[in-house]
Motif scaffolding. Structure first.
Motif, PDB file in Angstrom:
ATOM      1  N   CYS A 100       0.738  -1.214   0.199  1.00 14.31           N
ATOM      2  CA  CYS A 100       0.007   0.034  -0.006  1.00 14.31           C
ATOM      3  C   CYS A 100       0.841   1.236   0.031  1.00 14.31           C
ATOM      4  O   CYS A 100       1.917   1.310   0.295  1.00 14.31           O
ATOM      5  CB  CYS A 100      -0.847  -0.044   1.334  1.00 14.31           C
ATOM      6  SG  CYS A 100      -0.058   0.036   2.896  1.00 14.31           S
ATOM      7  N   LEU A 133       0.255   5.918   0.305  1.00 14.62           N
ATOM      8  CA  LEU A 133      -0.882   7.067   0.315  1.00 14.62           C
ATOM      9  C   LEU A 133      -0.071   8.174   0.203  1.00 14.62           C
ATOM     10  O   LEU A 133       1.132   8.304   0.614  1.00 14.62           O
ATOM     11  CB  LEU A 133      -1.613   7.212   1.693  1.00 14.62           C
ATOM     12  CG  LEU A 133      -2.692   6.008   1.991  1.00 14.62           C
ATOM     13  CD1 LEU A 133      -3.391   6.290   3.245  1.00 14.62           C
ATOM     14  CD2 LEU A 133      -3.847   6.290   0.956  1.00 14.62           C
ATOM     15  N   GLU A 146      -3.488  10.297   4.524  1.00 10.96           N
ATOM     16  CA  GLU A 146      -3.257   9.237   5.793  1.00 10.96           C
ATOM     17  C   GLU A 146      -4.463   9.738   7.150  1.00 10.96           C
ATOM     18  O   GLU A 146      -4.912  10.901   6.968  1.00 10.96           O
ATOM     19  CB  GLU A 146      -1.918   9.619   6.383  1.00 10.96           C
ATOM     20  CG  GLU A 146      -0.893   8.849   5.640  1.00 10.96           C
ATOM     21  CD  GLU A 146       0.508   9.147   6.175  1.00 10.96           C
ATOM     22  OE1 GLU A 146       1.363   8.312   6.055  1.00 10.96           O
ATOM     23  OE2 GLU A 146       0.708  10.053   6.776  1.00 10.96           O
ATOM     24  N   GLY A 147      -4.582   8.743   7.867  1.00 11.46           N
ATOM     25  CA  GLY A 147      -5.383   9.037   9.089  1.00 11.46           C
ATOM     26  C   GLY A 147      -6.892   8.720   8.887  1.00 11.46           C
ATOM     27  O   GLY A 147      -7.587   9.183   9.756  1.00 11.46           O
ATOM     28  N   GLY A 149      -8.292   6.035   7.530  1.00  9.19           N
ATOM     29  CA  GLY A 149      -8.522   4.490   7.616  1.00  9.19           C
ATOM     30  C   GLY A 149      -9.038   3.864   6.008  1.00  9.19           C
ATOM     31  O   GLY A 149      -9.439   2.829   5.860  1.00  9.19           O
ATOM     32  N   LEU A 150      -8.421   4.780   5.080  1.00  8.44           N
ATOM     33  CA  LEU A 150      -8.463   4.247   3.705  1.00  8.44           C
ATOM     34  C   LEU A 150      -7.754   2.814   3.317  1.00  8.44           C
ATOM     35  O   LEU A 150      -8.534   1.984   2.658  1.00  8.44           O
ATOM     36  CB  LEU A 150      -8.212   5.556   2.884  1.00  8.44           C
ATOM     37  CG  LEU A 150      -9.026   6.607   3.007  1.00  8.44           C
ATOM     38  CD1 LEU A 150      -8.532   7.738   1.963  1.00  8.44           C
ATOM     39  CD2 LEU A 150     -10.435   6.429   2.738  1.00  8.44           C
ATOM     40  N   VAL A 151      -6.722   2.780   3.555  1.00 15.30           N
ATOM     41  CA  VAL A 151      -5.904   1.807   3.352  1.00 15.30           C
ATOM     42  C   VAL A 151      -6.220   0.271   3.882  1.00 15.30           C
ATOM     43  O   VAL A 151      -6.208  -0.618   3.424  1.00 15.30           O
ATOM     44  CB  VAL A 151      -4.246   2.157   3.452  1.00 15.30           C
ATOM     45  CG1 VAL A 151      -3.570   0.734   3.814  1.00 15.30           C
ATOM     46  CG2 VAL A 151      -3.846   2.753   2.370  1.00 15.30           C
ATOM     47  N   THR A 152      -6.495   0.738   5.189  1.00 10.27           N
ATOM     48  CA  THR A 152      -6.886  -0.499   5.911  1.00 10.27           C
ATOM     49  C   THR A 152      -8.319  -1.105   5.290  1.00 10.27           C
ATOM     50  O   THR A 152      -8.337  -2.312   5.041  1.00 10.27           O
ATOM     51  CB  THR A 152      -7.374  -0.243   7.615  1.00 10.27           C
ATOM     52  OG1 THR A 152      -6.287  -0.010   8.111  1.00 10.27           O
ATOM     53  CG2 THR A 152      -7.813  -1.506   8.292  1.00 10.27           C
ATOM     54  N   ASN A 166       8.881   1.018   9.939  1.00  8.85           N
ATOM     55  CA  ASN A 166       7.710   1.529   9.478  1.00  8.85           C
ATOM     56  C   ASN A 166       6.296   1.477  10.465  1.00  8.85           C
ATOM     57  O   ASN A 166       5.474   0.310  10.116  1.00  8.85           O
ATOM     58  CB  ASN A 166       7.458   0.910   8.171  1.00  8.85           C
ATOM     59  CG  ASN A 166       6.534   1.904   7.343  1.00  8.85           C
ATOM     60  OD1 ASN A 166       5.638   2.659   7.806  1.00  8.85           O
ATOM     61  ND2 ASN A 166       6.372   1.495   5.853  1.00  8.85           N
ATOM     62  N   ARG A 175       3.660   3.024  10.869  1.00 10.61           N
ATOM     63  CA  ARG A 175       2.003   3.232  10.249  1.00 10.61           C
ATOM     64  C   ARG A 175       1.764   1.762   9.286  1.00 10.61           C
ATOM     65  O   ARG A 175       0.717   1.418   9.620  1.00 10.61           O
ATOM     66  CB  ARG A 175       2.223   4.406   9.339  1.00 10.61           C
ATOM     67  CG  ARG A 175       2.214   5.750  10.314  1.00 10.61           C
ATOM     68  CD  ARG A 175       1.794   6.749   9.221  1.00 10.61           C
ATOM     69  NE  ARG A 175       0.238   6.925   9.247  1.00 10.61           N
ATOM     70  CZ  ARG A 175      -0.319   7.791  10.301  1.00 10.61           C
ATOM     71  NH1 ARG A 175       0.256   8.568  11.102  1.00 10.61           N
ATOM     72  NH2 ARG A 175      -1.620   7.953  10.007  1.00 10.61           N
TER      73      ARG A 175
HETATM   74  C1  LIG Z   1       1.504   3.004   5.588  1.00 14.43           C
HETATM   75  C2  LIG Z   1       0.581   4.072   5.166  1.00 14.43           C
HETATM   76  C3  LIG Z   1      -0.429   3.631   3.829  1.00 14.43           C
HETATM   77  C4  LIG Z   1      -0.467   3.857   6.712  1.00 14.43           C
HETATM   78  O1  LIG Z   1      -1.461   5.127   6.341  1.00 14.43           O
HETATM   79  P1  LIG Z   1      -2.598   5.339   7.280  1.00 14.43           P
HETATM   80  O2  LIG Z   1      -3.307   6.553   6.942  1.00 14.43           O
HETATM   81  O3  LIG Z   1      -1.914   5.311   8.653  1.00 14.43           O
HETATM   82  O4  LIG Z   1      -3.320   4.114   7.145  1.00 14.43           O
HETATM   83  P2  LIG Z   1      -5.006   3.853   7.217  1.00 14.43           P
HETATM   84  O5  LIG Z   1      -5.333   4.340   5.914  1.00 14.43           O
HETATM   85  O6  LIG Z   1      -5.369   2.423   7.275  1.00 14.43           O
HETATM   86  O7  LIG Z   1      -5.554   4.759   8.118  1.00 14.43           O
HETATM   87  C5  LIG Z   1      -5.224   4.372   9.600  1.00 14.43           C
HETATM   88  C6  LIG Z   1      -5.319   5.657  10.395  1.00 14.43           C
HETATM   89  O8  LIG Z   1      -6.647   6.441  10.120  1.00 14.43           O
HETATM   90  C7  LIG Z   1      -7.422   6.473  11.503  1.00 14.43           C
HETATM   91  N1  LIG Z   1      -8.706   6.112  11.144  1.00 14.43           N
HETATM   92  C8  LIG Z   1      -9.465   7.038  11.119  1.00 14.43           C
HETATM   93  N2  LIG Z   1     -10.749   6.323  10.759  1.00 14.43           N
HETATM   94  C9  LIG Z   1     -10.523   5.152  10.576  1.00 14.43           C
HETATM   95  C10 LIG Z   1     -11.437   3.974  10.471  1.00 14.43           C
HETATM   96  N3  LIG Z   1     -12.529   4.122  10.293  1.00 14.43           N
HETATM   97  N4  LIG Z   1     -10.837   2.998  10.602  1.00 14.43           N
HETATM   98  C11 LIG Z   1      -9.385   2.536  10.549  1.00 14.43           C
HETATM   99  N5  LIG Z   1      -8.899   3.645  10.979  1.00 14.43           N
HETATM  100  C12 LIG Z   1      -9.089   5.116  10.731  1.00 14.43           C
HETATM  101  C13 LIG Z   1      -6.614   5.380  12.288  1.00 14.43           C
HETATM  102  O9  LIG Z   1      -6.773   5.568  13.520  1.00 14.43           O
HETATM  103  C14 LIG Z   1      -4.966   5.557  11.706  1.00 14.43           C
HETATM  104  O10 LIG Z   1      -4.561   6.804  12.204  1.00 14.43           O
HETATM  105  P3  LIG Z   1      -3.556   6.858  13.466  1.00 14.43           P
HETATM  106  O11 LIG Z   1      -2.429   5.861  12.936  1.00 14.43           O
HETATM  107  O12 LIG Z   1      -2.989   8.085  13.556  1.00 14.43           O
HETATM  108  O13 LIG Z   1      -3.992   6.444  14.636  1.00 14.43           O
HETATM  109  C15 LIG Z   1       1.041   5.553   4.943  1.00 14.43           C
HETATM  110  O14 LIG Z   1       1.644   5.765   6.226  1.00 14.43           O
HETATM  111  C16 LIG Z   1       2.030   5.505   3.849  1.00 14.43           C
HETATM  112  O15 LIG Z   1       1.792   5.566   2.752  1.00 14.43           O
HETATM  113  N6  LIG Z   1       3.335   5.504   4.248  1.00 14.43           N
HETATM  114  C17 LIG Z   1       4.345   5.678   3.325  1.00 14.43           C
HETATM  115  C18 LIG Z   1       4.224   4.403   2.426  1.00 14.43           C
HETATM  116  C19 LIG Z   1       4.255   2.947   2.958  1.00 14.43           C
HETATM  117  O16 LIG Z   1       4.865   2.976   4.126  1.00 14.43           O
HETATM  118  N7  LIG Z   1       3.791   1.988   2.479  1.00 14.43           N
HETATM  119  C20 LIG Z   1       3.689   0.820   3.115  1.00 14.43           C
HETATM  120  C21 LIG Z   1       5.166  -0.092   2.542  1.00 14.43           C
HETATM  121  S1  LIG Z   1       4.964  -1.656   3.560  1.00 14.43           S
END
Ligand SMILES: CC(C)(COP(=O)(O)OP(=O)(O)OC[C@H]1O[C@@H](n2cnc3c(N)ncnc32)[C@H](O)[C@@H]1OP(=O)(O)O)[C@@H](O)C(=O)NCCC(=O)NCCS
Length: 182
Positions: A97, A99, A104-105, A107-110, A137, A139
């Motif tokens: 994944c 973003l 971020e933040g 929940g889109l990727v989950t 990493n 996140r």
């Molecule tokens: C890894 C990455 C995709 C994670 O993004 P992310 O926004 O943390 O992940 P999600 O989209 O699942 O969102 C989760 C966040 O949204 C929040 N959130 C809000 N509403 C939510 C919901 N309904 N459900 C789940 N999470 C929610 C969560 O609390 C979490 O935030 P927090 O970590 O600040 O508590 C991002 O950090 C990224 O692109 N990093 C650089 C590239 C990378 O590392 N890629 C992965 C390579 S292995």
């Protein structure tokens, strides 16, 4: 084109060669944010590079292998999820994944990875889905945890980046574990 609604006016849809210009513009916003954490070949600098990524995934998808999906938020491409590996013969896949920072933040990727895991396990009958990330990493590891994955091990110094070798975590979830969790 079909798409799957996520949340916050976001949708998940196949990311294909005809998106090359949009993907290149998005990559300009995402590049420095994702560079330390994703495979080097995914971080491209121009339209040709963006098109090459999309072509590579299209070729692998044609052989029932890797697949790439974009996440659009309010109509703008902001990231995506993928099967970096997908093998029916092995009954296994690896999910990845990325973003841009503004997405971020939420929940889109989950949510998007959940959809990929449902398809891999339920529709395609796979047994095992992996998640590989740099050990620092946080996140990314948090997404793996939210997906119900278990940290199976660490490949020591398996992630070279800018002259330093980082540890790589391998997370995974098995089909019966996933079925029990939903
Ligand atoms: C890894 C990455 C995709 C994670 O993004 P992310 O926004 O943390 O992940 P999600 O989209 O699942 O969102 C989760 C966040 O949204 C929040 N959130 C809000 N509403 C939510 C919901 N309904 N459900 C789940 N999470 C929610 C969560 O609390 C979490 O935030 P927090 O970590 O600040 O508590 C991002 O950090 C990224 O692109 N990093 C650089 C590239 C990378 O590392 N890629 C992965 C390579 S292995």
């Amino acid at each position: 084109m079909f798409s799957l609604p996520l949340r916050d006016d976001a949708r998940l849809a196949p990311l294909e060669i005809w998106h090359a210009e949009e993907f290149a513009v998005h990559m300009a916003r995402a590049r420095e944010h994702i560079r330390p954490w994703v495979g080097a070949s995914f971080v491209t600098d121009d339209l040709d590079g963006a098109r090459a990524t999309l072509a590579r995934y299209a070729e692998r998808q044609a052989a029932d292998g890797a697949r790439l999906y974009g996440i659009w938020l309010s109509g703008e491409l902001v990231g995506g999820v993928m099967f970096t590996d997908f093998s029916v013969a092995a009954g296994a896949c690896e999910v990845g994944c990325w973003l841009e920072p503004a997405a971020e933040g939420r929940g889109l990727v989950t949510r998007a990875c959940d959809a990929l895991l449902d398809w891999a396990f339920t529709t395609r009958g796979l047994h095992r889905a992996e998640w590989h990330c740099r050990a620092d990493n946080e996140r990314s590891a948090a997404v793996a945890k939210r997906l119900g994955m278990t940290l199976e091990g660490v490949r020591r110094e398996a992630w070279p980046y800018e002259g330093v070798r980082y540890d790589k975590q391998v997370w995974a979830v098995l089909a019966p574990e996933r079925a029990a969790a939903v």
